[in-house]
Write an enzyme that holds these catalytic residues in place. Structure first.
Site, PDB file in Angstrom:
ATOM      1  N   GLN A   1      -1.155  -3.983   8.864  1.00 20.71           N
ATOM      2  CA  GLN A   1      -1.124  -5.369   8.140  1.00 20.71           C
ATOM      3  C   GLN A   1       0.336  -5.565   7.857  1.00 20.71           C
ATOM      4  O   GLN A   1       0.836  -5.177   6.809  1.00 20.71           O
ATOM      5  CB  GLN A   1      -2.384  -5.208   6.851  1.00 20.71           C
TER       6      GLN A   1
ATOM      7  N   TYR B   1      -1.566 -13.731  -1.587  1.00 15.96           N
ATOM      8  CA  TYR B   1      -0.143 -13.498  -1.157  1.00 15.96           C
ATOM      9  C   TYR B   1       0.341 -14.829  -0.686  1.00 15.96           C
ATOM     10  O   TYR B   1      -0.278 -15.515  -0.393  1.00 15.96           O
ATOM     11  CB  TYR B   1      -0.056 -12.051  -0.362  1.00 15.96           C
TER      12      TYR B   1
ATOM     13  N   ARG C   1      -6.275 -12.012   8.488  1.00 15.58           N
ATOM     14  CA  ARG C   1      -7.055 -11.604   7.194  1.00 15.58           C
ATOM     15  C   ARG C   1      -6.928 -12.809   6.600  1.00 15.58           C
ATOM     16  O   ARG C   1      -6.056 -13.588   6.237  1.00 15.58           O
ATOM     17  CB  ARG C   1      -6.508 -10.503   6.548  1.00 15.58           C
TER      18      ARG C   1
ATOM     19  N   GLY D   1     -14.251  -0.630   2.738  1.00 16.88           N
ATOM     20  CA  GLY D   1     -13.136  -0.193   2.047  1.00 16.88           C
ATOM     21  C   GLY D   1     -13.163   1.182   1.193  1.00 16.88           C
ATOM     22  O   GLY D   1     -13.283   2.084   1.768  1.00 16.88           O
TER      23      GLY D   1
END
Length: 363
Positions: free
Chosen positions: A99, A179, A226, A313
């Site tokens: 990622q 982000y 994502r 996760g």
């Protein structure tokens, strides 16, 4: 015939052994130079029965760092340090993407050699940054000048090239969780009046330019994205996420990417107000669903076509053999949140696989 969570899946020109994905999870176990450590190699090796592993958020430049002890892909030494990890995962039979990440305003000058964090607009997030000196208040970021944006795209290009050197099977562009790319996508953080702000098309321009350069390095079928349409983490908001992300997904459909990876709802609360099946119908390609899935919900998602793959996760943290436990309907161990970030092997590589109870001896 209904789709099977445990059956092989063709991801572009790759074959996955099953439809279970290990989600990217920052664990802060790299060294201070962004190099992969031996315990990271072992952590990923243990979990390589997943069909696909998406390695944790990995910074594309020194100016992209937002947390201590996170790995990078902006030097050849960092890329070489990843090779033992990718080789270990491949030896166990899994595929692994990395990622690619730029934290944008979710950072602090102490992590950036004194530089001010950047963002699409000069809007300070709530809360505090995690630094080597403890928690520090976030600052008002500096709005990127239009002339700087090609340079940021160039950082993604270099990281994509280094990902090939490192032995990854592909890359995931992180456009979520508050982000930098997500800061451009959502109108709560993007108040620009130039060609990168205003309309949904303009707000997506930055992501499009990143994908353009990454897909110059990798075939589009080895590139994922994502998205986190309604995650409020890092003070994120959007005026109409259902409509805006439907548009983003329609535009991404034209690129023939490996997949779109969608976090459904809020990361902390798991609550959602969006219709994710309707969003999924806007994307003509492979969708990875993520956030709070258990075995029965994952099976239903692939059976109905709501998702093609399902990412897990926290269950993968405490259950390195999660695929086996799901397949055999075995109980799951619970992860310890106190060991999620930073530290040593405790809560990282010491979770044991499931072992059957000893059978009584017959006399």
């Amino acid at each position: 015939m209904p789709a099977d969570l445990f059956a092989p899946f063709p991801l572009g020109d790759l074959s996955l052994s099953n439809r279970l994905v290990m989600a990217p999870m920052t664990r802060n176990r790299a060294d201070r130079h962004g190099h992969v450590t031996p315990m990271m190699v072992e952590h990923y090796r243990q979990r390589a029965t997943a069909g696909l592993i998406i390695a944790e958020s990995t910074t594309v430049s020194p100016s992209a760092v937002g947390y201590p002890l996170t790995p990078g892909l902006h030097s050849h030494a960092q890329a070489e340090s990843w090779r033992a990890l990718t080789e270990a995962v491949h030896t166990e039979g899994a595929r692994i993407f990395v990622q690619l990440q730029h934290c944008g305003r979710i950072s602090h000058p102490s992590l950036l050699d004194g530089a001010t964090p950047v963002a699409p607009s000069a809007i300070r997030p709530d809360g505090q940054a995690v630094t080597y000196d403890g928690m520090r208040d976030f600052l008002v970021p500096r709005a990127l000048d239009v002339a700087e944006i090609p340079g940021v795209a160039g950082q993604y290009r270099q990281a994509a090239e280094l990902a090939r050197t490192a032995g990854f099977d592909g890359v995931e562009v992180h456009a979520g969780n508050g982000y930098l790319i997500d800061q451009f996508l959502r109108d709560g953080t993007n108040q620009r009046t130039d060609g990168y702000g205003g309309t949904a098309a303009n707000r997506m321009r930055f992501l499009g330019e990143i994908l353009d350069v990454v897909c110059d390095v990798w075939p589009a079928g080895r590139v994922g994205v994502r998205l986190t349409p309604e995650n409020s983490f890092n003070t994120m908001t959007d005026s109409n996420p259902q409509a805006h992300f439907a548009y983003f997904l329609q535009r991404l459909s034209l690129r023939a990417l490996a997949y779109v990876h969608i976090l459904e709802g809020g990361m902390a609360t798991k609550a959602t107000a969006l219709d994710y099946r309707a969003l999924r119908d806007n994307y003509d390609g492979t969708v990875i669903a993520n956030n709070g899935y258990d075995l029965s919900r994952a099976q239903a998602a692939v059976r109905t076509g709501a998702a093609d793959l399902v990412a897990f996760g926290t269950p993968f943290l405490a259950n390195p053999d999660l695929v086996h436990r799901f397949r055999e309907n075995l109980p799951l161990a619970q992860a310890d949140p106190a060991t999620f970030y930073g530290g040593d092997e405790t809560g990282y590589t010491d979770y044991p696989p499931h072992r059957p109870s000893p059978q009584p001896s017959m006399r």
